[in-house]
Design an enzyme around this catalytic site. Structure first.
Site, PDB file in Angstrom:
ATOM      1  CG  HIS A  52      -1.660  -0.588   1.152  1.00 18.19           C
ATOM      2  ND1 HIS A  52      -3.099  -1.468   2.249  1.00 18.19           N
ATOM      3  CD2 HIS A  52      -1.970  -2.476   0.291  1.00 18.19           C
ATOM      4  CE1 HIS A  52      -3.624  -2.202   2.361  1.00 18.19           C
ATOM      5  NE2 HIS A  52      -3.273  -3.279   0.990  1.00 18.19           N
ATOM      6  CD  GLU A  77      -2.513   4.895   1.854  1.00 21.02           C
ATOM      7  OE1 GLU A  77      -3.457   4.724   1.038  1.00 21.02           O
ATOM      8  OE2 GLU A  77      -2.198   3.228   1.686  1.00 21.02           O
ATOM      9  CB  CYS A  99      -1.718   2.145   6.011  1.00 20.99           C
ATOM     10  SG  CYS A  99      -1.520   1.197   4.836  1.00 20.99           S
TER      11      CYS A  99
END
Length: 158
Positions: free
Chosen positions: A54, A56, A87
């Site tokens: 991801h 983030e 995250c």
């Protein structure tokens, strides 16, 4: 919301579009220093087979290596969608500053149902439920429709 902040969020949408065009889920994020300098950008890369890729998380990891604790605390993560629990935890552990997101986890969950897509394998918790000391702003309603459209394209015919 300041003009420069909207520009950062629009860049997040562009990164999310890049992810979508690469066959990935449409998420993009930008890490900005306390003085407004773009430090790092990332987009979703879970299509690689690693569901933890991801943007983030990538920004939190980058910040932990490249920034002092003081610089991290002054930084802002702008992102197309609210951080997932993984995250949000990484953001808090890295001691990053505030988060500004366009669409919320709740909105994403509703869209997935609406589009007939598979539900997330992780509970859609809000950032404050995972990282209560992180300053959070969002959703940014003026840009939500653009993010919704990207998710609709991703899950069309799900």
């Amino acid at each position: 919301m300041q003009h420069q902040e909207l520009e950062h969020l629009e860049r997040c949408i562009a990164l999310a579009r890049e992810a979508l065009e690469s066959g990935d889920d449409p998420f993009g994020s930008v890490l900005v220093s306390g003085d407004g300098q773009v430090l790092c950008e990332a987009r979703n890369r879970v299509v690689s087979g690693d569901a933890t890729q991801h943007p983030e998380l990538a920004l939190a990891q980058w910040a932990a290596v490249h920034l002092s604790i003081e610089a991290r605390a002054q930084a802002t993560v702008y992102t197309s969608g609210e951080h997932c629990p993984m995250c949000a935890a990484a953001h808090a552990w890295a001691r990053l500053g505030r988060i500004v997101f366009i669409s919320s986890s709740r909105q994403l969950g509703e869209w997935l149902v609406e589009f007939g897509a598979k539900a997330s394998p992780v509970s859609m918790l809000s950032i404050p439920e995972v990282a209560p000391d992180v300053v959070v702003e969002g959703p940014v309603t003026v840009l939500v429709d653009a993010v919704r459209e990207l998710h609709q394209l991703r899950h069309a015919g799900a």
